[in-house]
Design a protein around this motif. Structure first.
Motif, PDB file in Angstrom:
ATOM      1  N   THR A 169      17.018  58.516  46.365  1.00 40.98           N
ATOM      2  CA  THR A 169      16.817  59.579  45.381  1.00 40.98           C
ATOM      3  C   THR A 169      16.373  60.904  45.995  1.00 40.98           C
ATOM      4  N   PRO A 170      15.418  60.947  46.922  1.00 38.70           N
ATOM      5  CA  PRO A 170      15.031  62.245  47.473  1.00 38.70           C
ATOM      6  C   PRO A 170      16.184  62.968  48.179  1.00 38.70           C
ATOM      7  N   ALA A 171      17.103  62.232  48.760  1.00 39.08           N
ATOM      8  CA  ALA A 171      18.227  62.869  49.442  1.00 39.08           C
ATOM      9  C   ALA A 171      19.230  63.439  48.452  1.00 39.08           C
ATOM     10  N   VAL A 172      19.334  62.856  47.287  1.00 34.80           N
ATOM     11  CA  VAL A 172      20.305  63.293  46.291  1.00 34.80           C
ATOM     12  C   VAL A 172      19.695  64.334  45.352  1.00 34.80           C
ATOM     13  N   ARG A 173      18.387  64.375  45.251  1.00 31.52           N
ATOM     14  CA  ARG A 173      17.710  65.256  44.301  1.00 31.52           C
ATOM     15  C   ARG A 173      18.044  66.729  44.538  1.00 31.52           C
ATOM     16  N   LEU A 233      20.829  67.948  45.310  1.00 28.83           N
ATOM     17  CA  LEU A 233      22.171  68.233  44.804  1.00 28.83           C
ATOM     18  C   LEU A 233      22.207  68.385  43.284  1.00 28.83           C
ATOM     19  N   LEU A 234      21.178  67.906  42.598  1.00 30.86           N
ATOM     20  CA  LEU A 234      21.149  67.979  41.146  1.00 30.86           C
ATOM     21  C   LEU A 234      20.711  69.365  40.686  1.00 30.86           C
ATOM     22  N   ASP A 235      21.288  69.832  39.589  1.00 29.09           N
ATOM     23  CA  ASP A 235      20.896  71.119  39.023  1.00 29.09           C
ATOM     24  C   ASP A 235      19.582  70.971  38.279  1.00 29.09           C
TER      25      ASP A 235
END
Length: 53
Positions: A36-40, A42-44
């Motif tokens: 999750t921290p790596a993908v967070r 990329l989220l708007d």
């Protein structure tokens, strides 16, 4: 040769501190969610001030 009597205990203390820190982090849940921290990033984020402009 006498320096080994100082360096070996210091090395053992450093290793013990590293193992203790790893054990504490594992029990505290630091390694539970690694994705999750790596993908967070990329989220708007819709709640920022810039998105209101």
């Amino acid at each position: 040769m006498e320096i080994l009597f100082l360096l070996i205990p210091i090395a053992l203390v450093i290793v013990a501190a590293a193992v203790t820190g790893f054990w504490w982090a594992t029990r505290d849940g630091q390694f539970d969610d690694l994705e999750t921290p790596a993908v967070r990033i990329l989220l708007d984020d819709k709640n920022t001030d810039e998105s209101k402009k």
